[in-house]
Design an enzyme around this catalytic site. Sequence first.
Site, PDB file in Angstrom:
ATOM      1  N   SER B  46      28.105  -2.859  41.779  1.00  0.00           N
ATOM      2  CA  SER B  46      29.231  -1.943  41.968  1.00  0.00           C
ATOM      3  C   SER B  46      28.616  -0.611  42.342  1.00  0.00           C
ATOM      4  O   SER B  46      27.855  -0.028  41.553  1.00  0.00           O
ATOM      5  CB  SER B  46      30.009  -1.835  40.650  1.00  0.00           C
ATOM      6  OG  SER B  46      31.248  -1.212  40.863  1.00  0.00           O
ATOM      7  N   GLU B  47      28.886  -0.119  43.569  1.00  0.00           N
ATOM      8  CA  GLU B  47      28.080   1.004  44.063  1.00  0.00           C
ATOM      9  C   GLU B  47      28.261   2.290  43.256  1.00  0.00           C
ATOM     10  O   GLU B  47      27.467   3.199  43.362  1.00  0.00           O
ATOM     11  CB  GLU B  47      28.308   1.252  45.552  1.00  0.00           C
ATOM     12  CG  GLU B  47      29.683   1.766  45.921  1.00  0.00           C
ATOM     13  CD  GLU B  47      30.489   0.727  46.680  1.00  0.00           C
ATOM     14  OE1 GLU B  47      30.338  -0.481  46.379  1.00  0.00           O
ATOM     15  OE2 GLU B  47      31.262   1.122  47.559  1.00  0.00           O
ATOM     16  N   ASN B  48      29.322   2.359  42.445  1.00  0.00           N
ATOM     17  CA  ASN B  48      29.472   3.540  41.594  1.00  0.00           C
ATOM     18  C   ASN B  48      28.471   3.561  40.436  1.00  0.00           C
ATOM     19  O   ASN B  48      28.397   4.552  39.720  1.00  0.00           O
ATOM     20  CB  ASN B  48      30.912   3.668  41.079  1.00  0.00           C
ATOM     21  CG  ASN B  48      31.420   2.410  40.416  1.00  0.00           C
ATOM     22  OD1 ASN B  48      31.092   1.296  40.819  1.00  0.00           O
ATOM     23  ND2 ASN B  48      32.223   2.568  39.393  1.00  0.00           N
ATOM     24  N   GLY B  49      27.700   2.475  40.277  1.00  0.00           N
ATOM     25  CA  GLY B  49      26.586   2.628  39.355  1.00  0.00           C
ATOM     26  C   GLY B  49      26.288   1.544  38.356  1.00  0.00           C
ATOM     27  O   GLY B  49      25.776   1.835  37.281  1.00  0.00           O
ATOM     28  N   SER B  88      21.599   3.440  42.770  1.00  0.00           N
ATOM     29  CA  SER B  88      22.562   2.478  43.296  1.00  0.00           C
ATOM     30  C   SER B  88      22.378   2.287  44.800  1.00  0.00           C
ATOM     31  O   SER B  88      22.434   1.171  45.314  1.00  0.00           O
ATOM     32  CB  SER B  88      23.984   2.967  43.005  1.00  0.00           C
ATOM     33  OG  SER B  88      24.918   2.006  43.392  1.00  0.00           O
TER      34      SER B  88
END
Lengths: 216, 218
Positions: B46-49, B88
Amino acid sequence: MSKVKTLDEITAKFHDGQVMMIGGFMSAGTPETFIDAIIEKGITNLTVIANDTGFVDTGIGKLIVAKRISKLIATHVGTNKETGRQMNAGEIEYDLVPQGTLAERVRAAGAGLGGFLTPTGVGTIVEEGKQKITVDGKEYLLELPIRAEIALLHAWKADTSGNLVYRVASRNFNPLMALAADFVVVSAEEIVEVGELDPDIIATPGALVDMLVKGR
Amino acid sequence: MADIRDFIAKRAADFFEVGDLGNLGIGLPTLVANYLPPEKNVLLHSENGFIGIGPTPEEGKEDKDIVNAGGMPVTYVPGAMAFDSAFSFALARGGHVDVSVLGALEVDERGDLANWFVPGKLVPGMGGAMDLVVGAKKVIIAMEHTQRDGSPKILKKCKLPLTAVGVVNFIVTELGVMEVAKEGIVLRELAPGVTVEDIQAKTEATLIIPENVGVMNG
């Protein structure tokens, strides 16, 4: 020495026209306490560097709706229709940056680097006005560091010296921004005594933090 | 087929191999998670972290710190790990994501992708899309074959502002599976009941038809 202050002592550092980094990603890890204080104190004409503008009723979205931002540097604003409206109406100056590039620009500034080379954006409108450099036959864009006068961050836990611990998706840009601003203020959900946090889970050292307060 | 979006998602899920790290874009690609068999041990980035994104929580069990890249409540699976945005995107750009599944507005025969904005409409911003597609080992476009008005999305050359150049590896639609190769777009599979003529009629790019075209199993 304790860096814990009152909200008033912290917001006294905010002023009109300031260049602010604000942590958070779609409002997770955004210091709502400071956002509300900016609105209440009438501070305006801000340049904001952040991942996104949250939603109309949370996070940085509230600053957009209250028209406190005159320039925005962000990666995604699609979840807040008011941001798009202000952009289209020419009411707000903006620069949209690929997310990995924004994170690395903040990191580069904080790490004392003069920039970095990324393949992201090559062949797209992102490359306009940027220097292209070929390394081993592959093209990259030269992206430059980005700094702010002040960073407004949110942590899950802090100790009184400013050591910070984040929680899951609320970490995001917060630890990067802690390195890339002249002054760093933090709202933390819980503040404990020095020595109570496990050094292995502290993600931001207190040395980077100037002031903190208990907040959302 | 009950729902073409699920049919597309199910086929796109087949591109994952055991132990892969994947990333799913919003919309149709998110449905791919429903078709990843547990024995493949795929973890999703999940690219938000974080790595290890799980399904939507039950109502009342939402956690403000556990959200996906669209800010919507999710869960995390055992083995999850959280990190900051620079890490990320080191994962994304650095070639550590094995499969990235995204939607598209347009794709062309060079593998160019346009999926982030339509001039004249509200600009949403590119978010993490540009970084994800330049770095992922395999970029799979999972989308409906044509625009709502029936006009083609698979073109000779993209007309919309690009997300990235030459990055798409495979295209999965309700009509078939196509591979973007050096020589152009090769038809690899056809959905049951779809002919080469059917799919070509809805595709602006000229499809390369190999001797053997498989049957697409959703």
